[in-house]
Design a protein around this motif. Structure first.
Motif, PDB file in Angstrom:
ATOM      1  N   ILE A   1      25.606  53.737 -65.314  1.00  0.00           N
ATOM      2  CA  ILE A   1      25.302  53.518 -66.733  1.00  0.00           C
ATOM      3  C   ILE A   1      25.242  54.845 -67.481  1.00  0.00           C
ATOM      4  O   ILE A   1      24.492  55.755 -67.111  1.00  0.00           O
ATOM      5  CB  ILE A   1      23.972  52.750 -66.873  1.00  0.00           C
ATOM      6  N   GLY A   2      26.050  54.942 -68.548  1.00  0.00           N
ATOM      7  CA  GLY A   2      26.132  56.173 -69.335  1.00  0.00           C
ATOM      8  C   GLY A   2      25.426  56.052 -70.670  1.00  0.00           C
ATOM      9  O   GLY A   2      24.664  55.118 -70.935  1.00  0.00           O
ATOM     10  N   PHE A   3      25.702  57.004 -71.577  1.00  0.00           N
ATOM     11  CA  PHE A   3      25.063  57.033 -72.890  1.00  0.00           C
ATOM     12  C   PHE A   3      25.566  55.880 -73.765  1.00  0.00           C
ATOM     13  O   PHE A   3      26.735  55.521 -73.736  1.00  0.00           O
ATOM     14  CB  PHE A   3      25.348  58.365 -73.584  1.00  0.00           C
ATOM     15  N   GLY A   4      24.655  55.321 -74.551  1.00  0.00           N
ATOM     16  CA  GLY A   4      25.007  54.258 -75.489  1.00  0.00           C
ATOM     17  C   GLY A   4      25.292  52.926 -74.826  1.00  0.00           C
ATOM     18  O   GLY A   4      25.834  52.023 -75.456  1.00  0.00           O
ATOM     19  N   SER A   5      24.941  52.807 -73.553  1.00  0.00           N
ATOM     20  CA  SER A   5      25.223  51.565 -72.824  1.00  0.00           C
ATOM     21  C   SER A   5      23.945  50.752 -72.601  1.00  0.00           C
ATOM     22  O   SER A   5      22.826  51.268 -72.664  1.00  0.00           O
ATOM     23  CB  SER A   5      25.869  51.863 -71.471  1.00  0.00           C
ATOM     24  N   LYS A   6      24.140  49.477 -72.321  1.00  0.00           N
ATOM     25  CA  LYS A   6      23.048  48.566 -71.993  1.00  0.00           C
ATOM     26  C   LYS A   6      23.509  47.743 -70.796  1.00  0.00           C
ATOM     27  O   LYS A   6      24.660  47.299 -70.743  1.00  0.00           O
ATOM     28  CB  LYS A   6      22.746  47.651 -73.184  1.00  0.00           C
ATOM     29  N   ALA A   7      22.623  47.540 -69.827  1.00  0.00           N
ATOM     30  CA  ALA A   7      22.978  46.801 -68.619  1.00  0.00           C
ATOM     31  C   ALA A   7      22.056  45.607 -68.441  1.00  0.00           C
ATOM     32  O   ALA A   7      20.834  45.731 -68.564  1.00  0.00           O
ATOM     33  CB  ALA A   7      22.907  47.702 -67.402  1.00  0.00           C
ATOM     34  N   LEU A   8      22.650  44.453 -68.149  1.00  0.00           N
ATOM     35  CA  LEU A   8      21.895  43.231 -67.872  1.00  0.00           C
ATOM     36  C   LEU A   8      22.233  42.783 -66.458  1.00  0.00           C
ATOM     37  O   LEU A   8      23.403  42.603 -66.120  1.00  0.00           O
ATOM     38  CB  LEU A   8      22.271  42.126 -68.865  1.00  0.00           C
ATOM     39  N   ILE A   9      21.214  42.615 -65.650  1.00  0.00           N
ATOM     40  CA  ILE A   9      21.407  42.215 -64.253  1.00  0.00           C
ATOM     41  C   ILE A   9      20.765  40.845 -64.068  1.00  0.00           C
ATOM     42  O   ILE A   9      19.555  40.702 -64.296  1.00  0.00           O
ATOM     43  CB  ILE A   9      20.769  43.246 -63.288  1.00  0.00           C
ATOM     44  N   THR A  10      21.555  39.849 -63.708  1.00  0.00           N
ATOM     45  CA  THR A  10      21.018  38.494 -63.577  1.00  0.00           C
ATOM     46  C   THR A  10      21.179  38.004 -62.139  1.00  0.00           C
ATOM     47  O   THR A  10      22.141  38.351 -61.454  1.00  0.00           O
ATOM     48  CB  THR A  10      21.742  37.518 -64.524  1.00  0.00           C
ATOM     49  N   GLY A  11      20.227  37.192 -61.704  1.00  0.00           N
ATOM     50  CA  GLY A  11      20.319  36.663 -60.352  1.00  0.00           C
ATOM     51  C   GLY A  11      19.239  35.634 -60.057  1.00  0.00           C
ATOM     52  O   GLY A  11      18.221  35.564 -60.739  1.00  0.00           O
ATOM     53  N   ASP A  12      19.489  34.849 -59.028  1.00  0.00           N
ATOM     54  CA  ASP A  12      18.559  33.812 -58.565  1.00  0.00           C
ATOM     55  C   ASP A  12      18.142  34.172 -57.147  1.00  0.00           C
ATOM     56  O   ASP A  12      18.926  34.048 -56.200  1.00  0.00           O
ATOM     57  CB  ASP A  12      19.249  32.444 -58.600  1.00  0.00           C
TER      58      ASP A  12
ATOM     59  N   GLY B   1      19.682  29.766 -68.081  1.00  0.00           N
ATOM     60  CA  GLY B   1      20.432  30.459 -69.135  1.00  0.00           C
ATOM     61  C   GLY B   1      20.518  31.959 -68.958  1.00  0.00           C
ATOM     62  O   GLY B   1      20.854  32.679 -69.906  1.00  0.00           O
ATOM     63  N   LYS B   2      20.242  32.468 -67.752  1.00  0.00           N
ATOM     64  CA  LYS B   2      20.256  33.918 -67.513  1.00  0.00           C
ATOM     65  C   LYS B   2      21.586  34.544 -67.915  1.00  0.00           C
ATOM     66  O   LYS B   2      21.636  35.476 -68.712  1.00  0.00           O
ATOM     67  CB  LYS B   2      20.009  34.240 -66.029  1.00  0.00           C
ATOM     68  N   THR B   3      22.667  34.017 -67.341  1.00  0.00           N
ATOM     69  CA  THR B   3      23.996  34.602 -67.568  1.00  0.00           C
ATOM     70  C   THR B   3      24.510  34.276 -68.965  1.00  0.00           C
ATOM     71  O   THR B   3      25.052  35.140 -69.656  1.00  0.00           O
ATOM     72  CB  THR B   3      24.989  34.075 -66.512  1.00  0.00           C
TER      73      THR B   3
ATOM     74  N   GLY C   1      17.200  39.844 -65.307  1.00  0.00           N
ATOM     75  CA  GLY C   1      16.872  38.447 -65.601  1.00  0.00           C
ATOM     76  C   GLY C   1      16.911  37.636 -64.324  1.00  0.00           C
ATOM     77  O   GLY C   1      17.994  37.363 -63.794  1.00  0.00           O
ATOM     78  N   CYS C   2      15.740  37.284 -63.802  1.00  0.00           N
ATOM     79  CA  CYS C   2      15.659  36.555 -62.531  1.00  0.00           C
ATOM     80  C   CYS C   2      15.135  35.147 -62.785  1.00  0.00           C
ATOM     81  O   CYS C   2      14.188  34.963 -63.543  1.00  0.00           O
ATOM     82  CB  CYS C   2      14.732  37.272 -61.553  1.00  0.00           C
ATOM     83  N   GLY C   3      15.745  34.166 -62.134  1.00  0.00           N
ATOM     84  CA  GLY C   3      15.272  32.804 -62.305  1.00  0.00           C
ATOM     85  C   GLY C   3      16.209  31.806 -61.665  1.00  0.00           C
ATOM     86  O   GLY C   3      17.326  32.148 -61.284  1.00  0.00           O
TER      87      GLY C   3
ATOM     88  N   SER D   1      28.944  50.915 -73.527  1.00  0.00           N
ATOM     89  CA  SER D   1      29.376  49.620 -72.985  1.00  0.00           C
ATOM     90  C   SER D   1      28.198  48.668 -72.832  1.00  0.00           C
ATOM     91  O   SER D   1      27.055  49.088 -72.672  1.00  0.00           O
ATOM     92  CB  SER D   1      30.039  49.807 -71.613  1.00  0.00           C
ATOM     93  N   TYR D   2      28.506  47.391 -72.890  1.00  0.00           N
ATOM     94  CA  TYR D   2      27.544  46.341 -72.546  1.00  0.00           C
ATOM     95  C   TYR D   2      27.976  45.847 -71.174  1.00  0.00           C
ATOM     96  O   TYR D   2      29.067  45.306 -71.027  1.00  0.00           O
ATOM     97  CB  TYR D   2      27.610  45.207 -73.566  1.00  0.00           C
ATOM     98  N   ILE D   3      27.138  46.050 -70.164  1.00  0.00           N
ATOM     99  CA  ILE D   3      27.532  45.757 -68.788  1.00  0.00           C
ATOM    100  C   ILE D   3      26.662  44.619 -68.252  1.00  0.00           C
ATOM    101  O   ILE D   3      25.430  44.704 -68.302  1.00  0.00           O
ATOM    102  CB  ILE D   3      27.357  46.996 -67.883  1.00  0.00           C
ATOM    103  N   VAL D   4      27.298  43.571 -67.772  1.00  0.00           N
ATOM    104  CA  VAL D   4      26.572  42.424 -67.215  1.00  0.00           C
ATOM    105  C   VAL D   4      26.921  42.291 -65.738  1.00  0.00           C
ATOM    106  O   VAL D   4      28.093  42.125 -65.388  1.00  0.00           O
ATOM    107  CB  VAL D   4      26.922  41.115 -67.954  1.00  0.00           C
ATOM    108  N   LEU D   5      25.910  42.396 -64.888  1.00  0.00           N
ATOM    109  CA  LEU D   5      26.079  42.155 -63.449  1.00  0.00           C
ATOM    110  C   LEU D   5      25.482  40.794 -63.134  1.00  0.00           C
ATOM    111  O   LEU D   5      24.269  40.602 -63.235  1.00  0.00           O
ATOM    112  CB  LEU D   5      25.386  43.250 -62.630  1.00  0.00           C
ATOM    113  N   ASP D   6      26.334  39.852 -62.776  1.00  0.00           N
ATOM    114  CA  ASP D   6      25.901  38.481 -62.488  1.00  0.00           C
ATOM    115  C   ASP D   6      25.765  38.278 -60.975  1.00  0.00           C
ATOM    116  O   ASP D   6      26.375  39.018 -60.195  1.00  0.00           O
ATOM    117  CB  ASP D   6      26.933  37.510 -63.069  1.00  0.00           C
TER     118      ASP D   6
END
Length: 330
Positions: A251-262, A139-141, A132-134, A229-234
């Motif tokens: 990132i392993g099995f059953g996980s989701k990663a969200l990477i946010t930045g400007d 509201g990214k994070t 998520g870039c913006g 895991s739900y992993i958020v990198l801000d």
């Protein structure tokens, strides 16, 4: 062009919400669309050129629909409805409002407020890794946190892991007092704020003590495999390419990663390449990875923030053109 008049009926209980304090919202619609708006009892009369009158009527009707759904109309709602009116997409503002992610501890619904935010939320639902870039205020994070907490509450994942690079925003802070947690907390404060608002301080502390929620600097991710895991990198624009690669390979099995930045607010050294920049170029065509670009149209903070972001974008574009012209002259 000849003037026309359109009328519509607004319920008395919604008029003050839609018109705003001292009719500020209607005055903004009048100025933007160059129409005249007159309220008599529960009837609104709009006078002006045909195209502009129809736009104004559409905007007011959609604001009324938002009000009827229990929303407090804000200047951001009015500005966004007006911008959509020029693209004949005002109906989108009501469709967006239906997509509630979760509620805060005080019962306030959290939902996308712009088309860009709606696409971002949908991408999170559909993909394993989302960038998520913006600019600031889009509201990214916050939306990423809301999605993570919702997945955790629905038992879709076993834990939430929140991380960001610990780097000063252009200032040298020196040695911070206290233990390790005290040293890293200032860098992670925005993540804590979102957790407290959505989950509540007591629930957050309880889950953190159990190890179900983890808030840590990015450096602590090395050597780990993060399953279910739900992993958020801000603040991902402040990662180096090596750090970004390290994070993505955790990132392993059953996980989701969200990477946010400007991408316009990097605190790295001038000669240091951003890991977020590189990742977007390298991973853009991989299935299961989505890259969402939010713009100044998606800013949902004070309307002045949107103007600030736009002004900086225009200034930086002008500077880039000057540099380009100088390079050509050489």
């Amino acid at each position: 062009m000849s003037e026309i008049t359109e009328e519509l009926i607004i319920g008395a209980s919604h008029a003050s919400n839609i018109f705003g304090q001292f009719d500020a919202y209607m005055k903004k619609i009048e100025r933007t669309l160059q129409v005249e708006i007159i309220l008599r009892d529960d009837r609104v009369r709009i006078v002006g050129e045909e195209v502009q009158v129809k736009r104004a009527k559409d905007v007011i009707e959609k604001l009324c629909a938002l009000s009827e759904r229990g929303n407090q109309i804000t200047e951001q709602n009015v500005d966004y409805a007006l911008s959509l009116s020029f693209e004949n997409r005002v109906k989108d503002i009501v469709e967006i409002d239906k997509d509630i992610i979760c509620h805060t501890i005080n019962g306030k619904p959290i939902k996308p407020k712009t088309v860009g935010q709606q696409k971002y939320v949908q991408s999170i639902k559909d993909n394993m890794i989302v960038f998520g870039c913006g600019p600031a205020g889009t509201g990214k994070t916050y939306l990423a946190m809301a999605m993570a907490i919702t997945a955790f509450k629905n038992n879709e994942v076993n834990r939430i892991i929140l991380t960001r690079p610990a780097i000063e925003a252009g200032e040298k802070l020196g040695f911070l007092p206290g233990d390790l947690q005290s040293k890293v907390d200032p860098y992670l404060r925005p993540l804590y704020d979102a957790l407290y608002e959505i989950m509540g301080a007591e629930t957050f502390q309880r889950n953190m003590e159990k190890g179900l929620i983890e808030v840590a600097p990015l450096a602590y991710m090395r050597g780990r495999t993060l399953d279910n895991s739900y992993i958020v990198l801000d603040e991902a624009q402040n990662t180096t390419p090596a750090q970004m690669k390290m994070f993505l390979t955790r990132i392993g099995f059953g996980s989701k990663a969200l990477i946010t930045g400007d991408l316009s607010q990097k605190d790295l050294a001038k000669d240091q390449k951003s890991g977020l920049d590189e990742a977007i170029k390298v991973l853009g065509n991989i299935e299961g990875i989505s890259i969402c670009h939010l713009t100044n149209k998606d800013v949902v903070r004070h309307p002045l923030v949107q103007k600030i972001v736009t002004a900086y974008d225009q200034y930086e574009a002008k500077q880039a053109r000057r540099v380009e012209r100088r390079e050509k002259k050489r």
